[in-house]
Write an enzyme that holds these catalytic residues in place. Sequence first.
Site, mmCIF file in Angstrom:
data_model
loop_
_atom_site.group_PDB
_atom_site.id
_atom_site.type_symbol
_atom_site.label_atom_id
_atom_site.label_comp_id
_atom_site.label_asym_id
_atom_site.label_seq_id
_atom_site.Cartn_x
_atom_site.Cartn_y
_atom_site.Cartn_z
ATOM 1 C CD GLU A 115 -2.999 -1.105 2.230
ATOM 2 O OE1 GLU A 115 -4.142 -1.505 1.999
ATOM 3 O OE2 GLU A 115 -2.625 -0.727 3.364
ATOM 4 C CB CYS B 247 3.058 7.463 3.301
ATOM 5 S SG CYS B 247 3.526 6.271 4.568
ATOM 6 C CB CYS C 292 6.733 -4.948 9.211
ATOM 7 S SG CYS C 292 8.015 -4.154 10.227
ATOM 8 C CB CYS D 237 5.231 -2.191 16.314
ATOM 9 S SG CYS D 237 6.978 -1.771 16.060
ATOM 10 C CB CYS E 13 2.037 -1.461 13.640
ATOM 11 S SG CYS E 13 2.317 -1.174 11.881
ATOM 12 N N GLY F 265 6.691 -1.896 6.404
ATOM 13 C CA GLY F 265 8.068 -2.356 6.528
ATOM 14 C C GLY F 265 8.970 -1.437 7.330
ATOM 15 C CB SER G 283 9.863 6.418 9.846
ATOM 16 O OG SER G 283 9.427 6.045 11.143
ATOM 17 C CB CYS H 114 0.069 6.664 11.395
ATOM 18 S SG CYS H 114 1.589 6.104 12.165
#
Length: 374
Positions: free
Chosen positions: A107, A120, A127, A131, A134, A175, A207, A348
């Site tokens: 995405e 973004c 990933c 986390c 997320c 990721g 990031s 986010c």
Amino acid sequence: MSALMSEPLATAGPVGAMPHLLGLDRAGLVALLQEWGEPPFRASQILQWLHQRQVDDFAAMSNISKALRARLMAETRWDEPEVIADQLARDETRKWLLRLPDGNAIETVFIPEEDRGTLCISSQVGCSLACSFCATGAQGLNRNLSSHEIVAQVRVARRHLGLDAITNVVFMGMGEPLLNLKQVIPVIRLLLDDFAYGLSSRRVTVSTAGVLPGLEQLGRETPVNLAISLHASRNDLRDELVPINRHYPLAQLMAACRSYPLPPRRRITFEYVMLDGVNDSDADARALVRLLRGLPALVNLIPFNPFPGSPYRRSSLARIDAFREIVLSAGIMTVTRRPRGDDIAAACGQLAGQVHAGRRALVPMPARRVELRP
């Protein structure tokens, strides 16, 4: 060529062995051209056609010889992922779901604002860092994206939005960019190259959750902005929220931030997702102040964006405001990010894509299973 791809623009020759033209930065193009006996200045011409003008036909490259165009067509690849969904949110945030040749999907999100247009982009399929707040981390990791798959996200967005719509690019999609620096750094160079996308280094941000070997390499090799996904100011909580903290705890992360070769008049952005009753108390705010004292810091408070299966709730606006005031009063620049695109799961922490064959699920993730190879 896979039926899941858009129609390729260069098809001759053994595809798997051919370099992908879109993913070559200036150094990569120069090396290829030198192998072919071509002068290095041709790299600038090719970059300009591919990226600045975004042509989709070799015949349009009018200042390049027919012989070189024919060789590029025969001996390089040039294709893009297929757009399988294009969603527009109430606030005009736009999200594309892009299908890759192996059946996975990623995405990419465009966030329009009055003074900028931010894209973004994703750097991995899924990933590995898991986390807990997320959606991407809940999938596990399938694989790294190649440089051409990362660049293709910019090309797709510009095709839909116009060549001048994107003013900023952030590596904040699916990721962990610092676990894929071999592919990410050539893309950064293309974004900054005056003959490609020509962005200022102030308008590109990477990031990371705190992959310290990659952080050192990023600082050595690029001048772009740095954002740290922090989310907690004590190790026990960060171990839970951002499990890579078990490998690189806060003391090490802060030491790396203090020694990071930050360009003049820049700040490191510290991203902090606001989770109701988890990390949003006055005591948490004061601990954050102590952690960041002396650093050129910008704190970005992110209201939590829910996703299916998540145990967390968003902090109230009053709680976020109180938290912000404590950090601001300590002299640390602090802003609250306005949720964008949450009605299309583009905000986010909500990017999920589609991870298929080869998925490596890392939830829950024991510390020993974090993958740290860039």
